[in-house]
Design a protein around this motif. Structure first.
Motif, short mmCIF file in Angstrom:
data_model
loop_
_atom_site.label_atom_id
_atom_site.label_comp_id
_atom_site.label_asym_id
_atom_site.label_seq_id
_atom_site.Cartn_x
_atom_site.Cartn_y
_atom_site.Cartn_z
N HIS A 277 0.54 5.68 1.36
CA HIS A 277 -0.28 6.58 2.15
C HIS A 277 -0.47 7.86 1.33
CE1 HIS A 277 1.25 4.44 6.06
NE2 HIS A 277 1.12 3.62 5.04
N HIS B 127 0.85 -1.19 0.00
CA HIS B 127 0.00 0.00 0.00
C HIS B 127 0.88 1.24 0.00
CE1 HIS B 127 1.25 -0.55 4.15
NE2 HIS B 127 1.01 0.73 4.33
N HIS C 222 4.76 0.20 -0.17
CA HIS C 222 5.47 -0.65 0.79
C HIS C 222 4.51 -1.65 1.41
CE1 HIS C 222 3.84 2.70 3.11
NE2 HIS C 222 3.83 1.89 4.15
FE LIG Z 1 2.25 1.82 5.60
#
Ligand SMILES: [Fe+2]
Length: 231
Positions: free
Chosen positions: A113, A111, A188
């Motif tokens: 952010h 994922h 990551h």
């Molecule tokens: Fe993360």
């Protein structure tokens, strides 16, 4: 003599935060309590327990965690300095921060952010073999044919020398007490834990703003200049 000149690298900042043992144990106990409170929703499939989706997304609001966030803030400023940027022109805000607990066989799926500028991961409890952090890219500058840098291409003998020049995934192994800082847009995830002991990390998302945006065409202007619709 020929050589590779590598340009545009992703820099992961690594530092460590050594907390007094009793304080560390208090934090660990508090995080296990959060997990216990959400036991019915915890550990679906092979996904680790993630505090942000279970009502614990703002740990910096808890007095017990104050010292930890003071230390993380220092680390963020050290990262900015290491990059050669000017801390004095920026303000930083913790926008979200939560704990993760990974037990044997569990991992955190890939994922990024996207709503944030900088992210960090602090390894409060990191038993041996409990899984490193894997960074991946879908746009490796050296990948001159799509799909070239997959592990299948190593098995098929195309990639003879695996390394950062020919890999779109790199695993970094943290030790207990380490903290990694990286741009939030970096993809990551974690490698599955092989340890019987729980691994605990604390993630934080940080928004950066220009203290004074005069003359700046890009980057976020300071929110003190903003106006809400209904005010
Ligand atoms: Fe993360």
């Amino acid at each position: 003599m020929n050589k590779l000149i590598s340009i545009f690298p992703l820099s992961i900042f690594k530092d460590s935060i050594a907390l007094p043992e009793d304080y560390k144990q208090q934090l660990i106990r508090a995080i296990f309590e959060m997990e216990a409170e959400t036991a019915e929703a915890a550990h679906a499939g092979d996904e680790a327990w993630l505090g942000d989706t279970r009502g614990f997304a703002f740990l910096f609001q808890k007095p017990l965690f104050e010292e930890l966030y003071r230390r993380i803030a220092e680390t963020i400023r050290a990262y900015i300095e290491a990059l050669g940027l000017n801390n004095e022109l920026l303000d930083f805000y913790f926008q979200r921060s939560w704990a993760t607990i990974t037990r044997k066989g569990e991992k955190i799926h890939e994922h990024c952010h996207a709503q944030s500028n900088l992210s960090c991961s602090y390894y409060l409890r990191k038993p041996p073999h409990s899984g490193g952090i894997q960074f991946t890219t879908q746009n490796h500058p050296n990948e001159f044919a799509t799909g070239m840098f997959s592990s299948a291409k190593t098995d098929l003998g195309l990639i003879q020398q695996q390394g950062v020049h020919t890999c779109n995934a790199v695993v970094v192994e943290p030790a207990e007490g380490d903290i990694f800082v990286f741009p939030s847009k970096s993809l990551h995830g974690t490698v599955p834990s092989e340890s019987g002991d729980a691994r605990i990390s604390i993630s934080a998302d940080i928004t950066t703003m220009l203290r004074d945006s005069y003359g700046h065409e890009t980057m976020m202007p300071h929110f003190s200049n903003w106006r809400r619709f209904d005010e």
